[in-house]
Design a protein around this motif. Sequence first.
Motif, short mmCIF file in Angstrom:
data_model
loop_
_atom_site.label_atom_id
_atom_site.label_comp_id
_atom_site.label_asym_id
_atom_site.label_seq_id
_atom_site.Cartn_x
_atom_site.Cartn_y
_atom_site.Cartn_z
N ASN A 1 0.75 -1.01 -0.08
CA ASN A 1 0.31 -0.23 -0.02
C ASN A 1 0.62 1.15 -0.29
N ILE A 2 2.00 1.01 -0.60
CA ILE A 2 3.34 2.08 -0.57
C ILE A 2 3.27 2.64 -2.02
N ASP A 3 3.36 4.02 -2.55
CA ASP A 3 3.55 4.05 -4.24
C ASP A 3 5.09 3.61 -4.03
N CYS A 4 6.03 3.39 -4.65
CA CYS A 4 7.74 3.60 -5.62
C CYS A 4 7.93 3.71 -6.15
N LEU A 5 9.08 4.44 -6.71
CA LEU A 5 8.78 5.13 -7.94
C LEU A 5 10.64 5.38 -7.89
N PHE A 6 10.90 4.02 -8.65
CA PHE A 6 13.02 4.71 -8.65
C PHE A 6 13.31 4.82 -9.37
N GLY A 7 14.48 6.24 -9.49
CA GLY A 7 15.04 7.05 -10.51
C GLY A 7 15.91 6.04 -10.99
N PRO A 8 17.21 6.96 -11.48
CA PRO A 8 18.48 6.45 -12.40
C PRO A 8 19.30 6.12 -11.36
N LEU A 9 20.15 5.05 -11.94
CA LEU A 9 21.25 4.95 -10.66
C LEU A 9 21.77 6.62 -11.04
N THR A 10 22.49 6.84 -9.51
CA THR A 10 23.45 7.37 -9.40
C THR A 10 24.90 7.60 -8.99
N PRO A 11 25.84 8.33 -10.07
CA PRO A 11 27.20 7.65 -10.27
C PRO A 11 28.22 6.73 -9.56
N ASP A 12 27.17 7.41 -8.06
CA ASP A 12 27.73 6.23 -7.10
C ASP A 12 27.32 4.84 -6.65
N GLY A 13 26.20 4.26 -7.84
CA GLY A 13 25.74 3.86 -6.99
C GLY A 13 24.50 3.82 -6.29
N GLY A 14 23.77 4.36 -5.60
CA GLY A 14 22.77 4.53 -4.70
C GLY A 14 21.22 4.59 -5.71
N LEU A 15 20.47 4.51 -5.22
CA LEU A 15 19.23 3.98 -6.37
C LEU A 15 17.92 5.48 -6.11
N PRO A 16 17.90 6.69 -5.70
CA PRO A 16 16.46 6.69 -5.52
C PRO A 16 15.50 6.02 -5.91
N VAL A 17 14.23 6.28 -4.14
CA VAL A 17 13.63 6.18 -4.62
C VAL A 17 12.82 6.99 -3.94
N GLN A 18 11.24 7.53 -4.40
CA GLN A 18 10.52 8.00 -3.94
C GLN A 18 9.42 7.21 -3.14
N LEU A 19 8.92 7.21 -1.86
CA LEU A 19 7.91 6.71 -1.64
C LEU A 19 6.77 7.32 -0.79
#
Length: 70
Positions: A14-32
């Motif tokens: 019941n939580i929406d997750c929107l993933f962004g592109p990988l960052t140069p350091d390998g991080g994965l942003p996710v908006q919840l």
Amino acid sequence: MLALTHQFVAQLPNIDCLFGPLTPDGGLPVQLGRPASERRLTLMLDTARLRDLAYCAAQAQRARDSLGIH
């Protein structure tokens, strides 16, 4: 990567997750956020640790706490 993100998302029903592109350091942003709420949260996930179930559980709990979902 898709299988790893499913492992994280499965802990957040019941939580929406929107993933962004990988960052140069390998991080994965996710908006919840919850569908009926304007409240949003952005987390930066460590892609190297997404295989760790404890890491995914801790990040999911962090998201629930920040969004006020218990």
